[in-house]
Design an enzyme around this catalytic site. Sequence first.
Site, PDB file in Angstrom:
ATOM      1  N   LYS A 153     -65.307  12.136 -41.165  1.00 13.23           N
ATOM      2  CA  LYS A 153     -64.480  12.347 -40.564  1.00 13.23           C
ATOM      3  C   LYS A 153     -63.436  11.971 -40.761  1.00 13.23           C
ATOM      4  O   LYS A 153     -63.154  10.615 -39.910  1.00 13.23           O
ATOM      5  CB  LYS A 153     -64.761  11.883 -38.568  1.00 13.23           C
ATOM      6  CG  LYS A 153     -63.752  12.837 -37.510  1.00 13.23           C
ATOM      7  CD  LYS A 153     -63.302  11.528 -35.862  1.00 13.23           C
ATOM      8  CE  LYS A 153     -62.307  11.228 -35.914  1.00 13.23           C
ATOM      9  NZ  LYS A 153     -61.030  11.346 -36.827  1.00 13.23           N
ATOM     10  N   GLY A 206     -59.449   1.650 -39.669  1.00  9.58           N
ATOM     11  CA  GLY A 206     -59.041   1.813 -38.555  1.00  9.58           C
ATOM     12  C   GLY A 206     -58.704   0.864 -38.038  1.00  9.58           C
ATOM     13  O   GLY A 206     -58.240  -0.466 -38.511  1.00  9.58           O
ATOM     14  N   SER A 207     -57.475   0.773 -36.496  1.00  6.97           N
ATOM     15  CA  SER A 207     -57.192   0.051 -35.679  1.00  6.97           C
ATOM     16  C   SER A 207     -58.430  -1.168 -34.899  1.00  6.97           C
ATOM     17  O   SER A 207     -59.852  -0.492 -35.401  1.00  6.97           O
ATOM     18  CB  SER A 207     -56.653   0.650 -34.857  1.00  6.97           C
ATOM     19  OG  SER A 207     -57.246   1.069 -33.928  1.00  6.97           O
ATOM     20  N   THR A 208     -57.578  -2.508 -35.453  1.00 13.13           N
ATOM     21  CA  THR A 208     -58.767  -3.152 -34.904  1.00 13.13           C
ATOM     22  C   THR A 208     -59.523  -3.005 -33.302  1.00 13.13           C
ATOM     23  O   THR A 208     -60.784  -3.459 -32.826  1.00 13.13           O
ATOM     24  CB  THR A 208     -58.116  -5.135 -34.932  1.00 13.13           C
ATOM     25  OG1 THR A 208     -57.903  -4.643 -35.857  1.00 13.13           O
ATOM     26  CG2 THR A 208     -59.157  -6.068 -34.540  1.00 13.13           C
ATOM     27  N   VAL A 210     -59.964  -0.144 -32.214  1.00 17.76           N
ATOM     28  CA  VAL A 210     -61.165   0.961 -32.167  1.00 17.76           C
ATOM     29  C   VAL A 210     -62.422   0.517 -32.733  1.00 17.76           C
ATOM     30  O   VAL A 210     -63.753   0.371 -32.344  1.00 17.76           O
ATOM     31  CB  VAL A 210     -60.415   2.158 -32.610  1.00 17.76           C
ATOM     32  CG1 VAL A 210     -61.702   3.725 -32.397  1.00 17.76           C
ATOM     33  CG2 VAL A 210     -59.464   3.054 -32.017  1.00 17.76           C
ATOM     34  N   GLY A 211     -62.115  -0.590 -33.529  1.00 17.92           N
ATOM     35  CA  GLY A 211     -63.023  -0.970 -34.231  1.00 17.92           C
ATOM     36  C   GLY A 211     -63.922  -1.927 -33.170  1.00 17.92           C
ATOM     37  O   GLY A 211     -65.145  -2.085 -33.808  1.00 17.92           O
ATOM     38  N   GLU A 228     -63.675  -2.162 -41.052  1.00 18.47           N
ATOM     39  CA  GLU A 228     -62.071  -1.982 -42.396  1.00 18.47           C
ATOM     40  C   GLU A 228     -60.961  -2.208 -40.689  1.00 18.47           C
ATOM     41  O   GLU A 228     -60.966  -0.738 -41.200  1.00 18.47           O
ATOM     42  CB  GLU A 228     -61.731  -1.721 -43.303  1.00 18.47           C
ATOM     43  CG  GLU A 228     -62.927  -1.598 -44.315  1.00 18.47           C
ATOM     44  CD  GLU A 228     -63.283  -2.919 -45.534  1.00 18.47           C
ATOM     45  OE1 GLU A 228     -62.264  -3.799 -45.048  1.00 18.47           O
ATOM     46  OE2 GLU A 228     -64.042  -3.265 -46.272  1.00 18.47           O
ATOM     47  N   CYS A 262     -53.027  -1.024 -44.642  1.00 18.89           N
ATOM     48  CA  CYS A 262     -53.504  -2.557 -44.111  1.00 18.89           C
ATOM     49  C   CYS A 262     -53.722  -3.890 -44.902  1.00 18.89           C
ATOM     50  O   CYS A 262     -52.988  -4.799 -43.845  1.00 18.89           O
ATOM     51  CB  CYS A 262     -54.998  -2.325 -44.011  1.00 18.89           C
ATOM     52  SG  CYS A 262     -56.024  -1.974 -45.626  1.00 18.89           S
ATOM     53  N   GLU A 354     -49.087  -5.791 -36.068  1.00 13.35           N
ATOM     54  CA  GLU A 354     -48.938  -4.963 -37.176  1.00 13.35           C
ATOM     55  C   GLU A 354     -48.349  -3.958 -36.845  1.00 13.35           C
ATOM     56  O   GLU A 354     -48.796  -2.163 -36.279  1.00 13.35           O
ATOM     57  CB  GLU A 354     -50.789  -4.619 -37.792  1.00 13.35           C
ATOM     58  CG  GLU A 354     -50.648  -3.942 -38.491  1.00 13.35           C
ATOM     59  CD  GLU A 354     -52.581  -3.477 -39.313  1.00 13.35           C
ATOM     60  OE1 GLU A 354     -52.925  -2.742 -37.885  1.00 13.35           O
ATOM     61  OE2 GLU A 354     -52.745  -2.663 -40.373  1.00 13.35           O
TER      62      GLU A 354
HETATM   63  P1  NAD Z   1     -56.969   4.447 -35.420  1.00 13.81           P
HETATM   64  O1  NAD Z   1     -58.269   3.530 -35.084  1.00 13.81           O
HETATM   65  O2  NAD Z   1     -55.857   4.674 -34.461  1.00 13.81           O
HETATM   66  O3  NAD Z   1     -57.852   5.684 -35.736  1.00 13.81           O
HETATM   67  C1  NAD Z   1     -58.338   5.545 -37.236  1.00 13.81           C
HETATM   68  C2  NAD Z   1     -59.674   6.362 -36.740  1.00 13.81           C
HETATM   69  O4  NAD Z   1     -60.635   6.378 -36.020  1.00 13.81           O
HETATM   70  C3  NAD Z   1     -59.379   8.057 -37.142  1.00 13.81           C
HETATM   71  O5  NAD Z   1     -60.000   9.033 -37.374  1.00 13.81           O
HETATM   72  C4  NAD Z   1     -60.142   8.059 -34.875  1.00 13.81           C
HETATM   73  O6  NAD Z   1     -59.676   9.709 -34.818  1.00 13.81           O
HETATM   74  C5  NAD Z   1     -60.822   7.460 -35.226  1.00 13.81           C
HETATM   75  N1  NAD Z   1     -60.667   6.990 -33.702  1.00 13.81           N
HETATM   76  C6  NAD Z   1     -60.240   7.073 -32.971  1.00 13.81           C
HETATM   77  N2  NAD Z   1     -61.210   6.168 -31.691  1.00 13.81           N
HETATM   78  C7  NAD Z   1     -62.118   6.744 -31.847  1.00 13.81           C
HETATM   79  C8  NAD Z   1     -63.194   6.338 -31.090  1.00 13.81           C
HETATM   80  N3  NAD Z   1     -63.056   5.797 -29.859  1.00 13.81           N
HETATM   81  N4  NAD Z   1     -64.472   6.243 -31.629  1.00 13.81           N
HETATM   82  C9  NAD Z   1     -64.703   6.916 -33.088  1.00 13.81           C
HETATM   83  N5  NAD Z   1     -63.740   7.505 -33.834  1.00 13.81           N
HETATM   84  C10 NAD Z   1     -62.427   6.811 -32.887  1.00 13.81           C
HETATM   85  O7  NAD Z   1     -56.121   3.628 -36.920  1.00 13.81           O
HETATM   86  P2  NAD Z   1     -55.568   4.384 -37.569  1.00 13.81           P
HETATM   87  O8  NAD Z   1     -54.345   4.863 -36.800  1.00 13.81           O
HETATM   88  O9  NAD Z   1     -55.700   6.118 -37.906  1.00 13.81           O
HETATM   89  O10 NAD Z   1     -55.083   3.708 -38.826  1.00 13.81           O
HETATM   90  C11 NAD Z   1     -54.309   2.383 -39.116  1.00 13.81           C
HETATM   91  C12 NAD Z   1     -54.833   1.706 -39.221  1.00 13.81           C
HETATM   92  O11 NAD Z   1     -56.402   1.354 -39.342  1.00 13.81           O
HETATM   93  C13 NAD Z   1     -54.042  -0.122 -38.774  1.00 13.81           C
HETATM   94  O12 NAD Z   1     -54.960  -1.067 -38.132  1.00 13.81           O
HETATM   95  C14 NAD Z   1     -54.863  -0.012 -40.401  1.00 13.81           C
HETATM   96  O13 NAD Z   1     -54.391  -1.914 -41.027  1.00 13.81           O
HETATM   97  C15 NAD Z   1     -56.041  -0.179 -40.354  1.00 13.81           C
HETATM   98  N6  NAD Z   1     -56.541  -0.152 -41.813  1.00 13.81           N
HETATM   99  C16 NAD Z   1     -57.828  -0.526 -42.229  1.00 13.81           C
HETATM  100  C17 NAD Z   1     -57.941  -0.930 -43.478  1.00 13.81           C
HETATM  101  C18 NAD Z   1     -58.907  -2.133 -44.001  1.00 13.81           C
HETATM  102  O14 NAD Z   1     -59.438  -1.422 -45.116  1.00 13.81           O
HETATM  103  N7  NAD Z   1     -58.831  -2.999 -43.390  1.00 13.81           N
HETATM  104  C19 NAD Z   1     -57.585   0.434 -44.736  1.00 13.81           C
HETATM  105  C20 NAD Z   1     -56.833   1.318 -44.042  1.00 13.81           C
HETATM  106  C21 NAD Z   1     -55.605   0.655 -42.026  1.00 13.81           C
END
Ligand code: NAD
Length: 451
Positions: A153, A206-208, A210-211, A228, A262, A354
């Site tokens: 996704k 993605g973001s910490t 949501v992680g 990540e 990131c 961040e």
């Molecule tokens: P985000 O957490 O908002 O979204 C990431 C993904 O998660 C999207 O596809 C989103 O649709 C999905 N998502 C959102 N809510 C969800 C849920 N409840 N359940 C399942 N999936 C869900 O992050 P973003 O704004 O797209 O990206 C930016 C963030 O990603 C920054 O914090 C950045 O540091 C991080 N990032 C980390 C790395 C790494 O390798 N460590 C690489 C790139 C980006």
Amino acid sequence: MSYTIINPATGESMETIEHATVDETDAAIERARVAQKEWAGFTPAERAQALRTFARTVEADVETLAALEVRNSGHPIGQARWEANHVTNVLDYYSAAPERLLGKQIPVAGGIDITFNEPLGVVGIITPWNFPMTIASWGFAPALAAGNAVVLKPAEWTPLTSLRLAELGEKAGLPAGLFQVIAGKGSVVGNRFITNETVRKVVFTGSTEVGKDIMRGAADQIKRVTLELGGKSANIVFADADVDKAAATAPYSVFENAGQDCCARSRILVQKSVLDQFMEGLETAVKGVVVGDPTKDATEVGPLVHANHKATVESYLDKANVVFRGSAPDGPGNWFAPTVALSRGLDDPCMTDEIFGPIVTVHAFEDEADAVEIANATEFGLSGSIWTRAIGRALRVSRAVESGNLSVNSHSSVRYNTPFGGFKQSGLGRELGPDAPLHFTEEKNVFIPTD
Ligand code: NAD
């Protein structure tokens, strides 16, 4: 539900992407389950060949993929081409893995003991909007190589290159349903990867925030996760370094991809005695960063990905102690000039948050112990750089900084052949490097008596 893509450099609306429902997500997961059985029936050499064919199909499509990323994400064309070629490299690298999942033969009494690396089954991959196709490939290439099926996704704002990669997989002749990309909302499609029992592992970037939700949700089924997450990395410049080179290169360690990285070194820690020299060099370098039309070869930095994200980044200008800025175009598009601030202290929001945009904060330090303490004064631990001519110090500080990916007298961090991932709240597990396929397998132990 649907989402209309907006070109971040022009503000123009483009195609509308339909978002999948929970039922459609379940149907895709079921197709993946069936496809994985077929894939598991391939010999290792056949799986390797199929991945090489996929790599060649992506290679032939680099210009199309790059053009899609330019208009969907605003990435400069040179960078977008690099990203598309990187996907090819990642596929080539992991195409060797099916024939190298060697297992072990372990000496035991009374027989032989061997281990197998069995595929997990269906893997769900959730990607962010900042590097859509490269991050996708870090998950799908090793997962497929280890014998799994993948449903992916992409982020709502940037689905186009991922959808194209799924088409290329089909064109390359991968079994139908083996690698599917489903556009949709995180709370619908992404969340279903967590709750559907057929998905055995979720790779989330993605973001910490949501992680953490993903990790909590995965606990219910003891679902495997790789996370990540965010970063607030330090670029540490000691007085004994080549200070001019450190200053000249610093903008490219934080402003590339408009700071939406990131690994962005968004805190620059400079030893006090060379602060003035460093700031002088930094100002010249920042003013030289070419921000503009991402379709042009000379452009180094494009717009921010979305108007909403620009508003978030802009909100930091009120809090930041800005000392100088570079330039950016006016007019439509999510433009933001590279911005340098001086730290107001360790709890300055520009030192802790961040921002994920082109704002960097400079903080002066006294000595090595001070530098390490400040570098580690964050919940994150993803990346970082250390500038010094003293090899002992380079090694000491590399060991002391709590971060997964460090770089001495340079700013590199992601190579497909070396492991990548975060300490502390920057993540869990590692991607890339030689071991990545193993993270998509279960280790099975079998004993056979010889009597
Ligand atoms: P985000 O957490 O908002 O979204 C990431 C993904 O998660 C999207 O596809 C989103 O649709 C999905 N998502 C959102 N809510 C969800 C849920 N409840 N359940 C399942 N999936 C869900 O992050 P973003 O704004 O797209 O990206 C930016 C963030 O990603 C920054 O914090 C950045 O540091 C991080 N990032 C980390 C790395 C790494 O390798 N460590 C690489 C790139 C980006």
